[in-house]
Design an enzyme around this catalytic site. Structure first.
Site, mmCIF file in Angstrom:
data_model
loop_
_atom_site.group_PDB
_atom_site.id
_atom_site.type_symbol
_atom_site.label_atom_id
_atom_site.label_comp_id
_atom_site.label_asym_id
_atom_site.label_seq_id
_atom_site.Cartn_x
_atom_site.Cartn_y
_atom_site.Cartn_z
ATOM 1 C CG ASP A 337 -37.849 -31.851 31.450
ATOM 2 O OD1 ASP A 337 -36.812 -32.148 31.428
ATOM 3 O OD2 ASP A 337 -38.151 -30.707 31.592
ATOM 4 C CD GLU A 366 -34.474 -34.069 34.504
ATOM 5 O OE1 GLU A 366 -33.492 -33.673 34.434
ATOM 6 O OE2 GLU A 366 -35.438 -33.341 34.240
#
Ligand SMILES: [Ca+2]
Ligand SMILES: [Ca+2]
Length: 625
Positions: A337, A366
C-alpha cells in the site's frame, strides 16, 4: 488454624488440585511481566539468520536476559520506554527447537519459551505471481459472509451493521474459501485481498488499512489459522495468495502507538501533520526539502500514524513481520500500500530484505501517479531512478497511466491526434522507460477508483473492449471483484458505493451471482465473456511472455500482436462506433506467412488475405494459423 484444619480434612485429590492452582497462579504472575513477544516464533535456516525479538511488559527493560541451548544473543537494545526490550539472537545453524529466554532482575527471574520452527521445503525458492497470472482483487468484508458468528467481536470496537454503507458487513475468510471455485472458474489464478490484520478503529474499519495488531488476523475475518487455511485451499487449486502489506502507517488504535517504544517510532511534527500527497517531491530536482518531507513523513489521515522507516528498530520490525507472514501463511506475493509515501531509503531496504530472503518473490507497489517516468522510478533497476542513484528493489508497479486511459477512451468514438485509441498506443510507447514492462499490474479499476461499469453505464460492448485489452496486453491483469458480473459503483457517492457487497455472499441474498443458475441474464453475459477470455489466456505462453508489437492506430482501430517463436496472436480493437474495413498489408511484419486467424471471441475464422471488417465497438483476438 481453622484453615489448616479445613485443609487437613480434604482428601489427597483436592489437595493436589489446590497446590496445582497455586503453582499456576505463581507462574502466571511471573509471565505476566511479558504481555507481548514478537515475532511469536521464528524459522530455521533463514538467509538472514539474526532475529530481533521484541518483548513488551511493565518495566521489562529492568531485566537482564539470557537464552538456552548455547544460542548467541548478539544485541540487546533498550529504548527510552522501559516497557520494551529488543533482543537479537543469531539462529545460524540452530535447528528447529524450543528455546528459552531467562529474564533476571536481582533475585527474581522468569522464563519465556521461543520456538524455532521448521520451514517448508524450498521455502526460500517459492515461486510468486507473474504475467501468467490473473489477479482477483477483493475486499473481505464485502465479498462473502461464510461465518455469521464472527461478524462482531467482543474484543473489538466496531460491530457489524450491514445497513451502514461504511460499516462492517460481516464478510470473512470462510466466505472467500467457500467461493474459491467461483474465482477459479472465472479464470483468475491469484487473489489480492485488501488487508486482514486487526483494525480496531471505532468506525469505518472495514477497509482495514489502519491496523492495530499486525501479527493477528482480525477476528471478524477469522483466525491466523483460517488465513493459513485460505492459502492452503488456494494452493490445492493451483492458485496464489497475495497479502496486502501496509508499511507506511498503522492505525491510531495500534498498541504500539498507545505506548510508543521510542518517540520517533512514528513521524512527529510533533504529532499529526497531513501529507501533501505530492509524490513528485521524492525526485523533483527543483523541489524544496520541506515539501519532500511533508509528503513522506506527513500522515495519510489523522487516524493513521505514519511509521518512521528510517528508525532501524521500526524497519526491522516491518521486515520481520513481512517475512513471518510469508513463512507462516505460505504466501505467494505482496501488494504494498502507498509505496511511494514511505521513507524512500527505508522502503528500499525493506523490499530488498524480502527479495534477498525470497529471490523469486514478487511485490507490487501502489504508486498512484499519472506519468510513466514517475511510475518507472519506483520499479527495481529503473533507468530513471538510476539517474539519481536510487533503486527501490520493488519488482512490480501499477500501470496507473493505463488506468487513466481506460477511464474515458471508450467514449471517444471519433479519433484525432490525441483522442481515441492513440491514447493506448501512447501509453505503451513509453514502455522503454520501464525496467520490466511485463511486470506491471494492469487494471480497469480497483477499490479506490470509480468502477468501470459505472463510468460506461454498463455498456457491455465497452466492457468487452476493456477485457480484451486486459486479457492480451503485456503485464499482469488485475480484476476487481464484481466487475465480471457487471457490478457498478459511483466513486462520486463515496467509497462505499464502489465497495458494495457481492450478490450472493450473504444468506438470504435474493440474487446469487456465485452460481450460474443464480445469475441474471445480464450478469451471465459479463461472466461468460470474462470466463472465456481469461481461461483462454491461462495457457497462452505467448500472452504471458511474448513480445508486444503495436501499430499506430488508424480510424480509431488499434492493432497489436503478441508473438514468440511458436505463436502469434493478433488483437484488433475497433473503438469507432461504426464498422471499419481495411486490408492487412500494413501488418505484414507480424502476419508473415500466416493465412488465417481464429477469433477466440466469436469463434469465426478470418482470411488474412482479404480485407478485414470489424463492427463498431468490437474486438477480435486472432490466433494466427
Ligand atoms: Ca462473518
Ligand atoms: Ca510516510
Amino acid at each position: 488454624m481453622a484453615t489448616l484444619l479445613v485443609l487437613l480434612r480434604l482428601n489427597k485429590k483436592a489437595m493436589k488440585k489446590i497446590i496445582f492452582s497455586l503453582i499456576t497462579l505463581f507462574t502466571l504472575s511471573l509471565s505476566a511481566q511479558i504481555d507481548r513477544m514478537e515475532p511469536p516464533f521464528w524459522y530455521e535456516g533463514m538467509n538472514k539468520s539474526e532475529v530481533q525479538v521484541l518483548f513488551y511488559g511493565k518495566n521489562i527493560a529492568q531485566n537482564s536476559v539470557s537464552i538456552s541451548n548455547n544460542v548467541v544473543i548478539t544485541n540487546v537494545t533498550k529504548t527510552e520506554n522501559p516497557n520494551y526490550l529488543f533482543v537479537t539472537i543469531d539462529t545460524k545453524n540452530v535447528k528447529a527447537q524450543e528455546l528459552q529466554f531467562t529474564f533476571t532482575n536481582g533475585k527474581k527471574s522468569f522464563k519465556r519459551n521461543f520456538e524455532i520452527k521448521k520451514r517448508r521445503p524450498n521455502s526460500a525458492l517459492r515461486k510468486s505471481f507473474d504475467a501468467s497470472d490473473v489477479m482477483y482483487l477483493l475486499m473481505p468484508d464485502r465479498f462473502a459472509n461464510g461465518n455469521p458468528n464472527n461478524d462482531s467481536s467482543p474484543e473489538l470496537q466496531e460491530k457489524a451493521d450491514r445497513s451502514l454503507p461504511g460499516g462492517r458487513h460481516g464478510g470473512d475468510i470462510q466466505g472467500i474459501i467457500n467461493n474459491l471455485d467461483y474465482i477459479k472458474e472465472l479464470g483468475a489464478t491469484a487473489i489480492w485481498s485488501t488487508p486482514m490484520c486487526e483494525d480496531n478503529d471505532k468506525g469505518y474499519s472495514y477497509h482495514t488499512y489502519g491496523q492495530s495488531d499486525v501479527y493477528r488476523i482480525d477476528p471478524r475475518y477469522g483466525t491466523n489459522e483460517e488465513y493459513k487455511k485460505l492459502a492452503d485451499e488456494m494452493h490445492k487449486r493451483d492458485m496464489k495468495l497475495i497479502k496486502d502489506y501496509v508499511t507506511n502507517h498503522w492505525g491510531a488504535e495500534h498498541w504500539m502507538f498507545k505506548d510508543m517504544p521510542t518517540y520517533d517510532w512514528f513521524h512527529q511534527f510533533p504529532g499529526y501533520k497531513q501529507s501533501n500527497y505530492r509524490m513528485t517531491t521524492q525526485y523533483d530536482i527543483n523541489g524544496s526539502k520541506r515539501d519532500a518531507k511533508y509528503c513522506m513523513d506527513g500522515w495519510f489521515v489523522p487516524s493513521m500514524p505514519d511509521l518512521n522507516q528510517s528508525n532501524p528498530l521500526v524497519l526491522n520490525y516491518l521486515i520481520q513481520n513481512a517475512i513471518w507472514w510469508i513463512e507462516y501463511a505460505d504466501l505467494d506475493g505482496f501488494r504494498v500500500d502507498t509505496y511511494s509515501y514511505n521513507d524512500k531509503e527505508g522502503i528500499a531496504k525493506w523490499t530488498k530484505a524480502i527479495t534477498d530472503e525470497y529471490p523469486y518473490f514478487n511485490i507490487v507497489g501502489e504508486v498512484w501517479m499519472h506519468d510513466q517516468a514517475q511510475i518507472s522510478y519506483w520499479q527495481k533497476d529503473s533507468p530513471i531512478a538510476k539517474i539519481q542513484s536510487y533503486n527501490s528493489y520493488l519488482p512490480s508497479v501499477m500501470d496507473f497511466t493505463l488506468h487513466d486511459v481506460f477511464g474515458n477512451v471508450f467514449n471517444e468514438d471519433r479519433a484525432d491526434w490525441s483522442n481515441g485509441m492513440i491514447k493506448f498506443y501512447e501509453n505503451f510507447v513509453n514502455d522503454f522507460l520501464y525496467a520490466d514492462p511485463n511486470n506491471l499490474l494492469i487494471f480497469l479499476e480497483n477499490h479506490d477508483t470509480g468502477r468501470f461499469n459505472q463510468i460506461y453505464q454498463n455498456d457491455f460492448k465497452k466492457y468487452q473492449l476493456g477485457m480484451t485489452i486486459m486479457a492480451t496486453m503485456r503485464g499482469i491483469p488485475q480484476l476487481y471483484y464484481g466487475s465480471e458480473i457487471g457490478m457498478a459503483g459511483d466513486k462520486g457517492k463515496g467509497d462505499a458505493d464502489i465497495r458494495q457487497d457481492f450478490p450472493g455472499g450473504w444468506k438470504g441474498d435474493s440474487n446469487n451471482a456465485f452460481s450460474a443458475s443464480g445469475r441474471t441474464a445480464e450478469q451471465s453475459k459479463y461472466f461468460d465473456f470474462s470466463k472465456k477470455v481469461l481461461n483462454w489466456r491461462k495457457n497462452k505462453e505467448v500472452i504471458h511472455t511474448g513480445k508486444l508489437t503495436h501499430y499506430i492506430p488508424e480510424n480509431n482501430v488499434y492493432v497489436y500482436f503478441r508473438h514468440n517463436e511458436k505463436e502469434t496472436v493478433m488483437v484488433v480493437i475497433n473503438n469507432a462506433s461504426d464498422t471499419q474495413k481495411f486490408n492487412l498489408e500494413r501488418f505484414q511484419e507480424n502476419i508473415k506467412v500466416f493465412n488465417f486467424g481464429t477469433d477466440i471471441i466469436s469463434d469465426k475464422t478470418i482470411d488474412l488475405k482479404n480485407e478485414l471488417s470489424i463492427e463498431g465497438k468490437k474486438s477480435m483476438i486472432l490466433e494466427l494459423k
